[in-house]
Design a protein around this motif. Structure first.
Motif, PDB file in Angstrom:
ATOM      1  N   LEU A 202      75.538 -72.025  55.104  1.00  0.00           N
ATOM      2  CA  LEU A 202      76.090 -73.087  54.387  1.00  0.00           C
ATOM      3  C   LEU A 202      76.307 -74.446  55.063  1.00  0.00           C
ATOM      4  O   LEU A 202      77.531 -74.690  55.483  1.00  0.00           O
ATOM      5  CB  LEU A 202      77.420 -72.759  53.589  1.00  0.00           C
TER       6      LEU A 202
ATOM      7  N   LEU B  57      80.676 -72.569  45.454  1.00  0.00           N
ATOM      8  CA  LEU B  57      79.481 -72.282  46.330  1.00  0.00           C
ATOM      9  C   LEU B  57      79.894 -71.288  47.600  1.00  0.00           C
ATOM     10  O   LEU B  57      79.120 -70.388  47.761  1.00  0.00           O
ATOM     11  CB  LEU B  57      79.478 -73.664  47.145  1.00  0.00           C
TER      12      LEU B  57
ATOM     13  N   LYS C 184      78.145 -67.395  47.942  1.00  0.00           N
ATOM     14  CA  LYS C 184      77.521 -67.151  49.021  1.00  0.00           C
ATOM     15  C   LYS C 184      78.091 -65.688  49.676  1.00  0.00           C
ATOM     16  O   LYS C 184      77.292 -64.831  50.154  1.00  0.00           O
ATOM     17  CB  LYS C 184      77.376 -68.341  50.191  1.00  0.00           C
TER      18      LYS C 184
END
Length: 144
Positions: free
Chosen positions: A46, A24, A28
């Motif tokens: 995030l 994740l 990003k």
């Protein structure tokens, strides 16, 4: 020669154990920023990931040469995704920093020029930051 690898393979090639949170964050970092970014930018992007996890991942990615730190004089650590060639070396490029908005951009197509070093000097890293006023700020301030 530039070889494109997918997100997961980039981490595996760098010796980083792949987890859902690491993927994740890496996705990003790799695809979510058009300019250099700092920890606060990543936190905003995030918000469900805690700050210490983000910081540890930035350190891990930097140590693995998937990111490089930029000292643009702003006082905060900024990061840029390394553009990897077939030898997995981060290619040094020029950065532009706006003295008004403090945004730092990468000029990935402009390489840092070679500098002749005195005998005995051991090179470790090179940074090349051009400071000025970005086009957006220049327009806003009627400098153009």
């Amino acid at each position: 020669m530039h070889i494109e690898v997918n997100d997961e393979q980039a981490l595996v090639n760098a010796g980083i154990r792949v987890t859902a949170v690491r993927m994740l964050i890496w996705r990003k970092v790799r695809h979510g920023f058009s300019d250099a970014f700092n920890l606060a930018d990543l936190e905003a992007a995030l918000p469900t990931v805690d700050r210490s996890t983000l910081f540890r991942m930035l350190t891990l990615l930097t140590d693995a040469h998937l990111l490089h730190e930029i000292d643009d004089g702003s006082g905060t650590h900024k990061y840029c995704v390394c553009h990897l060639d077939d030898t997995r070396n981060c290619q040094g490029h020029v950065h532009l920093t706006c003295r008004i908005c403090h945004r730092t951009s990468c000029l990935t197509n402009v390489r840092i020029p070679s500098v002749p070093l005195p005998q005995g000097f051991v090179w470790e890293e090179t940074e090349y930051v051009v400071k000025g006023v970005c086009a957006d700020c220049a327009r806003r301030l009627n400098l153009q």
